[in-house]
Every structure is written in structure tokens, then in C-alpha cells.
Design a protein around this motif. Structure first.
Motif, PDB file in Angstrom:
ATOM      1  N   LEU A 192     -25.764  14.107 -41.200  1.00  0.00           N
ATOM      2  CA  LEU A 192     -24.524  13.867 -41.934  1.00  0.00           C
ATOM      3  C   LEU A 192     -23.794  15.183 -42.209  1.00  0.00           C
ATOM      4  O   LEU A 192     -22.567  15.257 -42.081  1.00  0.00           O
ATOM      5  N   LYS A 193     -24.525  16.219 -42.567  1.00  0.00           N
ATOM      6  CA  LYS A 193     -23.900  17.525 -42.812  1.00  0.00           C
ATOM      7  C   LYS A 193     -23.184  18.023 -41.559  1.00  0.00           C
ATOM      8  O   LYS A 193     -22.049  18.526 -41.626  1.00  0.00           O
ATOM      9  N   LYS A 194     -23.840  17.913 -40.411  1.00  0.00           N
ATOM     10  CA  LYS A 194     -23.227  18.372 -39.158  1.00  0.00           C
ATOM     11  C   LYS A 194     -21.981  17.548 -38.844  1.00  0.00           C
ATOM     12  O   LYS A 194     -20.963  18.085 -38.387  1.00  0.00           O
ATOM     13  N   THR A 195     -22.054  16.254 -39.111  1.00  0.00           N
ATOM     14  CA  THR A 195     -20.902  15.371 -38.896  1.00  0.00           C
ATOM     15  C   THR A 195     -19.736  15.789 -39.791  1.00  0.00           C
ATOM     16  O   THR A 195     -18.586  15.897 -39.336  1.00  0.00           O
ATOM     17  N   LEU A 196     -20.024  16.038 -41.064  1.00  0.00           N
ATOM     18  CA  LEU A 196     -18.964  16.433 -42.000  1.00  0.00           C
ATOM     19  C   LEU A 196     -18.351  17.780 -41.624  1.00  0.00           C
ATOM     20  O   LEU A 196     -17.135  17.964 -41.748  1.00  0.00           O
ATOM     21  N   TRP A 197     -19.158  18.714 -41.131  1.00  0.00           N
ATOM     22  CA  TRP A 197     -18.573  19.983 -40.665  1.00  0.00           C
ATOM     23  C   TRP A 197     -17.628  19.725 -39.497  1.00  0.00           C
ATOM     24  O   TRP A 197     -16.595  20.391 -39.367  1.00  0.00           O
ATOM     25  N   GLY A 198     -17.945  18.737 -38.664  1.00  0.00           N
ATOM     26  CA  GLY A 198     -17.041  18.379 -37.573  1.00  0.00           C
ATOM     27  C   GLY A 198     -15.668  17.965 -38.082  1.00  0.00           C
ATOM     28  O   GLY A 198     -14.632  18.339 -37.505  1.00  0.00           O
ATOM     29  N   TYR A 199     -15.646  17.223 -39.180  1.00  0.00           N
ATOM     30  CA  TYR A 199     -14.355  16.802 -39.759  1.00  0.00           C
ATOM     31  C   TYR A 199     -13.687  17.945 -40.513  1.00  0.00           C
ATOM     32  O   TYR A 199     -12.452  17.987 -40.616  1.00  0.00           O
ATOM     33  N   ALA A 200     -14.470  18.889 -41.013  1.00  0.00           N
ATOM     34  CA  ALA A 200     -13.892  20.034 -41.715  1.00  0.00           C
ATOM     35  C   ALA A 200     -13.075  20.917 -40.773  1.00  0.00           C
ATOM     36  O   ALA A 200     -12.134  21.589 -41.203  1.00  0.00           O
ATOM     37  N   PHE A 201     -13.409  20.904 -39.478  1.00  0.00           N
ATOM     38  CA  PHE A 201     -12.737  21.767 -38.511  1.00  0.00           C
ATOM     39  C   PHE A 201     -11.743  21.008 -37.631  1.00  0.00           C
ATOM     40  O   PHE A 201     -11.424  21.442 -36.521  1.00  0.00           O
ATOM     41  N   GLN A 202     -11.218  19.886 -38.127  1.00  0.00           N
ATOM     42  CA  GLN A 202     -10.231  19.107 -37.368  1.00  0.00           C
ATOM     43  C   GLN A 202      -8.858  19.791 -37.340  1.00  0.00           C
ATOM     44  O   GLN A 202      -8.470  20.484 -38.285  1.00  0.00           O
ATOM     45  N   THR A 203      -8.130  19.572 -36.261  1.00  0.00           N
ATOM     46  CA  THR A 203      -6.767  20.116 -36.146  1.00  0.00           C
ATOM     47  C   THR A 203      -5.802  19.369 -37.052  1.00  0.00           C
ATOM     48  O   THR A 203      -4.811  19.930 -37.512  1.00  0.00           O
ATOM     49  N   PHE A 204      -6.075  18.075 -37.327  1.00  0.00           N
ATOM     50  CA  PHE A 204      -5.255  17.263 -38.230  1.00  0.00           C
ATOM     51  C   PHE A 204      -6.035  17.068 -39.521  1.00  0.00           C
ATOM     52  O   PHE A 204      -7.206  16.684 -39.486  1.00  0.00           O
ATOM     53  N   LYS A 205      -5.403  17.337 -40.649  1.00  0.00           N
ATOM     54  CA  LYS A 205      -6.135  17.409 -41.922  1.00  0.00           C
ATOM     55  C   LYS A 205      -5.824  16.304 -42.936  1.00  0.00           C
ATOM     56  O   LYS A 205      -6.553  16.160 -43.915  1.00  0.00           O
ATOM     57  N   ASP A 206      -4.742  15.531 -42.739  1.00  0.00           N
ATOM     58  CA  ASP A 206      -4.317  14.597 -43.783  1.00  0.00           C
ATOM     59  C   ASP A 206      -5.096  13.277 -43.697  1.00  0.00           C
ATOM     60  O   ASP A 206      -4.584  12.253 -43.269  1.00  0.00           O
ATOM     61  N   VAL A 252      -9.550  13.405 -34.544  1.00  0.00           N
ATOM     62  CA  VAL A 252      -8.630  12.669 -35.420  1.00  0.00           C
ATOM     63  C   VAL A 252      -7.223  12.668 -34.830  1.00  0.00           C
ATOM     64  O   VAL A 252      -6.543  11.640 -34.811  1.00  0.00           O
ATOM     65  N   GLU A 253      -6.791  13.816 -34.336  1.00  0.00           N
ATOM     66  CA  GLU A 253      -5.458  13.941 -33.752  1.00  0.00           C
ATOM     67  C   GLU A 253      -5.259  12.959 -32.598  1.00  0.00           C
ATOM     68  O   GLU A 253      -4.210  12.315 -32.483  1.00  0.00           O
ATOM     69  N   VAL A 254      -6.283  12.805 -31.752  1.00  0.00           N
ATOM     70  CA  VAL A 254      -6.193  11.887 -30.608  1.00  0.00           C
ATOM     71  C   VAL A 254      -6.082  10.440 -31.084  1.00  0.00           C
ATOM     72  O   VAL A 254      -5.261   9.661 -30.570  1.00  0.00           O
ATOM     73  N   HIS A 255      -6.900  10.064 -32.062  1.00  0.00           N
ATOM     74  CA  HIS A 255      -6.828   8.689 -32.575  1.00  0.00           C
ATOM     75  C   HIS A 255      -5.428   8.390 -33.129  1.00  0.00           C
ATOM     76  O   HIS A 255      -4.872   7.308 -32.890  1.00  0.00           O
ATOM     77  N   LEU A 256      -4.851   9.329 -33.842  1.00  0.00           N
ATOM     78  CA  LEU A 256      -3.516   9.107 -34.396  1.00  0.00           C
ATOM     79  C   LEU A 256      -2.447   9.097 -33.305  1.00  0.00           C
ATOM     80  O   LEU A 256      -1.481   8.336 -33.380  1.00  0.00           O
ATOM     81  N   LYS A 257      -2.636   9.905 -32.291  1.00  0.00           N
ATOM     82  CA  LYS A 257      -1.677   9.968 -31.180  1.00  0.00           C
ATOM     83  C   LYS A 257      -1.573   8.631 -30.446  1.00  0.00           C
ATOM     84  O   LYS A 257      -0.485   8.201 -30.064  1.00  0.00           O
ATOM     85  N   TYR A 258      -2.699   7.963 -30.256  1.00  0.00           N
ATOM     86  CA  TYR A 258      -2.723   6.733 -29.455  1.00  0.00           C
ATOM     87  C   TYR A 258      -2.630   5.447 -30.292  1.00  0.00           C
ATOM     88  O   TYR A 258      -2.589   4.356 -29.732  1.00  0.00           O
ATOM     89  N   ARG A 259      -2.600   5.558 -31.602  1.00  0.00           N
ATOM     90  CA  ARG A 259      -2.529   4.333 -32.417  1.00  0.00           C
ATOM     91  C   ARG A 259      -1.217   3.591 -32.139  1.00  0.00           C
ATOM     92  O   ARG A 259      -0.180   4.199 -31.879  1.00  0.00           O
ATOM     93  N   GLU A 260      -1.287   2.288 -32.213  1.00  0.00           N
ATOM     94  CA  GLU A 260      -0.108   1.448 -31.941  1.00  0.00           C
ATOM     95  C   GLU A 260      -0.316   0.101 -32.630  1.00  0.00           C
ATOM     96  O   GLU A 260      -1.419  -0.450 -32.618  1.00  0.00           O
ATOM     97  N   GLN A 261       0.733  -0.401 -33.238  1.00  0.00           N
ATOM     98  CA  GLN A 261       0.641  -1.700 -33.913  1.00  0.00           C
ATOM     99  C   GLN A 261       0.213  -2.769 -32.909  1.00  0.00           C
ATOM    100  O   GLN A 261       0.689  -2.801 -31.774  1.00  0.00           O
TER     101      GLN A 261
END
Length: 275
Positions: free
Chosen positions: A20-34, A105-114
Motif C-alpha cells: 500500500l505504501k508503494k502504491t500511495l507513493w505512485g499517486y504522490a508522483f502523478q502529473t495530475f494532482k487534483d 491519472v492523467e490518461v484516465h481523465l484524458k479518455y473519460r467520456e460520458q
């Protein structure tokens, strides 16, 4: 009143603090932060709580720790509670043993679509490499670098394309892969209102296809899916699965069969309980 986040990230965990710690560090270093992080904790001990508290100053928003007592595998129940606790319109789900690449995270937001959900995959690492990865390796993105991984003993495989593909090549591989774009608990995202419309996860289900069944109800509801397994990359840390029992798999298969046969779009055993 604070502006709600662009994204809610739901991470499932159970007594796997180091991963879990390693996973959370992965999110700490994301290009998109919000984003906000919600830990869907299926009854971990106090070590997990302490680890989450240690990350309290790492993210812009407080980590939400959704926990219930450990009385067996109840992942679907805690995931539904995490969905209810989320505050963004869009939800990304992954597991506490999956380190996301910096642009995940950036990729998921880029491709999201209603009207769509996004279906990603993972790249499985052997135990010795899972253990070797450090915070620095995550920050420097070594754990997504094939040369670094090969130096740690990773074997050659066609599956290594998941890490090496970029841009156009990744999009082409997304298009031609025979793997269906299903809802995968380790790497999928969708609109909260659509997840609520099918009443979340079926809480009768334990391990084995419980994520897929949610996606199958979304399909029946008319929600389509996009394949992003080569674009939204996470590495999966190795672990044992002592909680898997044959009766779980049989029961879950029966529920999924019923969902498909009856074209169900809603479960009476989800977030809202039919009286």
C-alpha cells in the motif's frame, strides 16, 4: 466551501502495508494532482491506519480511510461504502498492490467520456522485483523502465509491450488487443452517477469476477467501454491469495450467469438495499 476534486481514486486494501505504501507513493508522483484518495479497507489491522496517517501531509487533500471489521472477504461491501464516500463526479478504481505510472491519472481523465467506462490492465511483477522497488524507484519511474526491470531479473516476454508502448503504438495495441474492455478492479474508471445507477457492486459476491459483474450491468444499462490497457499503466506487486475459496468462485459465476441471461442493469444487493 472547498471545490470538489476532479477525480476520486478508490484503492482497495487488506493487511498489505508495504504494498500500500508503494502504491500511495505512485499517486504522490502523478502529473495530475487534483484528486482525492479513498482507501477501501476490508478490515486491516492498525498498521494500515498508521501507514495512511503517515501520508497525511503528502497529498493536497486528506486521504479518506473507509474501514469495516474483518469478518471475511467483504471487498464488494467496502467498495460500495467507498463509492458513497467519494465526492468527485468521476471515479478511478485500483488496488493497493498496483503502483501507477506517473501519467496514470492523467490518461484516465484524458479518455473519460460520458456514457463510457475505461478498462485498463496491469503488468505483473515477480515477488523479488516487487520487494526490491523503493520510493526512489517509484519517483524516478524505474519500475516502469524495461531496462531497469531486466537488470533486476525480469524475463523477456511479449507482455513487456505493456510497459514499452508509447503514443500511437499504445493506441494501436489498445485497438487490436483481443482482451475485452471489461471493468477490472485494478484499473478502471467511470462516472459515479452511472455506477450508482446500477447500484454499485453486488454485495453477495466475494472473490472472483465481482468487478466484471459490475461492468456487465453497466453494459446492460447501455454504457460502453474503452480499452486503455496499453495507455494507463500500473505494475502489480506479487502476493499470495490465501483468501480464495472454490465456493466463492462457484457462487460468483452463478450470479454473473444470471446477470447476463436476464440482462440485469441493477442489483438488489448493492449500495441501496431493497426492503
Amino acid at each position: 466551501m472547498e471545490k470538489k476534486p476532479e477525480l476520486s481514486i478508490i484503492i482497495s486494501t487488506y493487511n498489505a502495508v508495504d504494498w500500500l505504501k508503494k502504491t500511495l507513493w505512485g499517486y504522490a508522483f502523478q502529473t495530475f494532482k487534483d484528486f482525492e484518495i479513498i482507501i477501501a479497507d476490508d478490515g486491516s489491522d492498525t498498521q494500515t491506519k498508521a501507514a495512511i496517517e503517515a501520508f497525511s501531509t503528502v497529498f493536497e487533500r486528506p486521504i479518506v480511510h473507509v474501514w469495516h471489521e474483518d469478518i471475511g472477504f467483504r471487498k464488494t461491501i467496502i467498495l460500495n461504502k467507498a463509492v458513497e464516500a467519494s465526492s468527485a463526479d468521476y471515479i478511478l478504481m485500483s488496488d493497493g498492490d498496483c503502483i501507477p505510472k506517473a501519467d496514470f491519472v492523467e490518461v484516465h481523465l484524458k479518455y473519460r467520456e460520458q456514457g463510457y467506462f475505461l478498462s485498463g490492465g496491469y503488468f505483473k511483477l515477480p515477488m523479488h522485483i516487487s520487494q526490491a522497488i523503493t520510493k526512489d524507484d517509484i519517483e524516478q519511474q524505474h519500475c516502469f523502465d524495461l531496462n531497469w526491470l531486466k537488470a533486476q531479473g525480469l524475463k523477456a516476454s511479449i507482455k513487456n509491450k505493456k510497459l514499452s508502448a508509447r503514443g500511437l503504438e499504445a493506441r494501436l495495441l489498445n485497438a487490436v488487443t483481443p482482451t475485452k474492455p471489461t471493468w477490472n478492479g485494478h484499473n478502471s474508471s467511470g462516472w459515479k452517477e452511472e455506477i450508482l445507477a446500477v447500484n454499485g457492486f453486488d454485495e453477495r459476491m466475494q472473490y472472483g469476477g465481482e468487478d466484471r459483474e459490475l461492468g456487465e450491468r453497466l453494459f446492460n444499462k447501455g454504457i460502453k467501454s474503452k480499452q486503455i490497457r496499453y495507455s494507463a499503466v500500473c505494475v502489480h506487486l506479487d502476493h499470495a491469495r490465501g483468501y480464495v475459496k472454490e465456493e466463492m468462485l462457484i457462487k460468483n459465476a452463478e450470479i454473473r450467469k444470471e446477470t447476463k441471461a436476464q440482462q440485469k442493469t441493477y442489483t438488489a444487493f448493492g449500495i441501496k438495499k431493497d426492503s
